[in-house]
Design a protein around this motif. Sequence first.
Motif, PDB file in Angstrom:
ATOM      1  N   LEU A  89       0.489  -1.078   0.625  1.00 54.77           N
ATOM      2  CA  LEU A  89      -0.152  -0.088   0.110  1.00 54.77           C
ATOM      3  C   LEU A  89       0.791   1.393   0.672  1.00 54.77           C
ATOM      4  CD1 LEU A  89      -2.592   1.680   0.040  1.00 54.77           C
ATOM      5  CD2 LEU A  89      -2.876   1.206   2.458  1.00 54.77           C
ATOM      6  N   ARG A  90       2.045   1.209   0.937  1.00 48.49           N
ATOM      7  CA  ARG A  90       2.918   1.987   0.664  1.00 48.49           C
ATOM      8  C   ARG A  90       3.328   2.572  -0.949  1.00 48.49           C
ATOM      9  NH1 ARG A  90       2.814   5.461   4.386  1.00 48.49           N
ATOM     10  NH2 ARG A  90       5.271   6.049   3.742  1.00 48.49           N
ATOM     11  N   SER A  91       3.261   1.904  -1.498  1.00 50.40           N
ATOM     12  CA  SER A  91       4.646   1.603  -2.668  1.00 50.40           C
ATOM     13  C   SER A  91       3.536   2.346  -3.994  1.00 50.40           C
ATOM     14  CB  SER A  91       5.474   0.342  -2.923  1.00 50.40           C
ATOM     15  OG  SER A  91       4.112  -0.025  -3.424  1.00 50.40           O
ATOM     16  N   LEU A  92       2.273   1.618  -3.527  1.00 47.77           N
ATOM     17  CA  LEU A  92       1.228   2.567  -4.227  1.00 47.77           C
ATOM     18  C   LEU A  92       0.495   4.397  -4.104  1.00 47.77           C
ATOM     19  CD1 LEU A  92      -1.158  -0.982  -4.293  1.00 47.77           C
ATOM     20  CD2 LEU A  92       0.275   0.301  -5.893  1.00 47.77           C
ATOM     21  N   THR A  93       1.013   4.255  -2.581  1.00 49.44           N
ATOM     22  CA  THR A  93       0.248   5.427  -2.797  1.00 49.44           C
ATOM     23  C   THR A  93       1.579   6.464  -2.659  1.00 49.44           C
ATOM     24  OG1 THR A  93       0.563   4.921  -0.764  1.00 49.44           O
ATOM     25  CG2 THR A  93      -1.456   5.564  -1.208  1.00 49.44           C
ATOM     26  N   SER A  94       3.015   6.075  -2.661  1.00 51.91           N
ATOM     27  CA  SER A  94       4.119   6.936  -2.334  1.00 51.91           C
ATOM     28  C   SER A  94       4.289   7.815  -3.304  1.00 51.91           C
ATOM     29  CB  SER A  94       6.050   5.627  -2.387  1.00 51.91           C
ATOM     30  OG  SER A  94       5.269   5.822  -3.944  1.00 51.91           O
ATOM     31  N   HIS A  95       3.381   8.484  -4.455  1.00 51.81           N
ATOM     32  CA  HIS A  95       3.879   9.624  -5.105  1.00 51.81           C
ATOM     33  C   HIS A  95       2.874  10.437  -4.775  1.00 51.81           C
ATOM     34  CE1 HIS A  95       0.415   7.327  -7.172  1.00 51.81           C
ATOM     35  NE2 HIS A  95      -0.197   8.330  -7.240  1.00 51.81           N
ATOM     36  N   PHE A  96       2.329  10.170  -3.901  1.00 50.60           N
ATOM     37  CA  PHE A  96       0.907  11.128  -2.752  1.00 50.60           C
ATOM     38  C   PHE A  96       1.539  12.239  -1.794  1.00 50.60           C
ATOM     39  CE2 PHE A  96      -2.420   8.110  -4.528  1.00 50.60           C
ATOM     40  CZ  PHE A  96      -2.965   9.138  -5.818  1.00 50.60           C
ATOM     41  N   SER A  97       1.485  12.945  -1.600  1.00 42.43           N
ATOM     42  CA  SER A  97       1.942  13.805  -0.209  1.00 42.43           C
ATOM     43  C   SER A  97       0.514  13.803   0.796  1.00 42.43           C
ATOM     44  CB  SER A  97       2.977  15.030  -0.621  1.00 42.43           C
ATOM     45  OG  SER A  97       2.024  15.813  -1.558  1.00 42.43           O
ATOM     46  N   GLU A  98       0.284  14.541   1.415  1.00 44.10           N
ATOM     47  CA  GLU A  98      -0.726  14.459   2.187  1.00 44.10           C
ATOM     48  C   GLU A  98      -0.831  16.146   2.094  1.00 44.10           C
ATOM     49  OE1 GLU A  98       0.193  14.124   6.178  1.00 44.10           O
ATOM     50  OE2 GLU A  98       0.595  12.823   6.213  1.00 44.10           O
ATOM     51  N   SER A 100      -1.644  17.363  -0.789  1.00 38.87           N
ATOM     52  CA  SER A 100      -2.206  16.836  -2.152  1.00 38.87           C
ATOM     53  C   SER A 100      -3.991  17.012  -1.975  1.00 38.87           C
ATOM     54  CB  SER A 100      -1.575  15.439  -3.061  1.00 38.87           C
ATOM     55  OG  SER A 100      -0.098  14.943  -2.965  1.00 38.87           O
TER      56      SER A 100
END
Length: 101
Positions: A89-98, A100
């Motif tokens: 899950l962390r790798s899937l969402t790594s391109h998001f920042s809080e 965003s």
Amino acid sequence: MSRRAGGGSRKIVKLRRKRSFLDIIAEILNVAQKGASKTRLVYGCNLNFTVIKDYINALLELGLLKYDGDGVFFTTAKGKDYLQNYRRLRSLTSHFSEDSF
């Protein structure tokens, strides 16, 4: 030419964002994979003894952590599944920042 107090060197400090309870659980399970005492968990996860106690009790109850009776905690197979899913899950969402959202 002006000089800075403290020798003139610049020190860059990177601030960490506050960890979520899911992040803390993952850290505990990661440290405990090869076995860890409560003290090792405290220092390895940068927590205090009061906080780690609550997490350990919850993880034992959930079956993510086991206690060997000699002061050592181990990550269970269910705990390893949690870690694998957490990392995915962390790798899937790594391109998001809080920032965003």
